[in-house]
Design an enzyme around this catalytic site. Sequence first.
Site, PDB file in Angstrom:
ATOM      1  N   GLU A  19      27.793  24.892  39.315  1.00  0.00           N
ATOM      2  CA  GLU A  19      27.337  25.709  40.460  1.00  0.00           C
ATOM      3  C   GLU A  19      28.422  25.818  41.528  1.00  0.00           C
ATOM      4  OE1 GLU A  19      24.838  27.758  40.770  1.00  0.00           O
ATOM      5  OE2 GLU A  19      24.458  27.210  38.694  1.00  0.00           O
TER       6      GLU A  19
ATOM      7  N   ASP B 119      52.744  51.644  39.494  1.00  0.00           N
ATOM      8  CA  ASP B 119      51.379  51.308  39.076  1.00  0.00           C
ATOM      9  C   ASP B 119      50.351  51.693  40.124  1.00  0.00           C
ATOM     10  OD1 ASP B 119      51.763  50.234  36.581  1.00  0.00           O
ATOM     11  OD2 ASP B 119      52.011  48.176  37.302  1.00  0.00           O
TER      12      ASP B 119
END
Length: 232
Positions: A116, A169
């Site tokens: 968690e 890019d």
Amino acid sequence: MRIDILTLFPEMFESPLKYSILKRAQDEGIVSIAITNIRDFAADKYRKVDDRPYGGGAGMVMMPAPLFDCFEHVEKLAPRRGRVILLTPQGQPFRQAKAQELAQEERLILIAGRYEGFDERIRIGLGAEQISIGDYILNGGELAAMVLLDAVVRLLPGALGDEQSAQDDSFSEGLLEYPQYTRPEVFRGMRVPEILLSGDHAKIAQWRRQQALERTQAWRPDLLERSDAPDE
Ligand code: SAM
């Protein structure tokens, strides 16, 4: 650059680091990557690294002691501490601008969570920066660490064959990249735009810029609202 990764699943990194640009960058000494198993720093014979949450609730939480011991060991493996990053869905979203910023560093220490997540004292005590790779929940931080590492390493000088390709890019200048074509000139009735065959480099650059602006406007108008968006 040196990148250290703290994880409970070191084997997950084996394959991605063995191929293509990541492998070449390591072979050529552009980056060195070291993986350390947090479980090796567990204090008990069961190698326990997680425990139930105080206050109740589902799942287990990563205990602070093994992670602090692991971090303090790793920290000393190189002269500089560098940037310390906790991979967590609660962190700042990871973007190209952050990858460019991290690529300037001499060292990164990435910490992958599991279960968690981290005992809150890990975040507070390590003074780590928190980074998320997106608004969804992964089972662990390993894939997130690999995404960050992959995006950063390709920006290191010499990592890519052609330096220009990282500059063009998508996201590098706040825009999506222009459309790309390769051979053949006609495929299933679809033609390569005439301008790309013209050999006129100035006109090609102008066309590409226009295409990049148009597709960003059409597909990702949110990018044009950001501070790094070009004036055009
Ligand atoms: N309970 C936590 C929460 O809601 O914030 C999520 C824990 S998640 C199941 C386990 C680990 O996966 C996290 O500690 C983190 O390291 C990693 N992780 C999950 N989603 C992530 C994301 N979007 N970006 C970065 N790391 C993520």
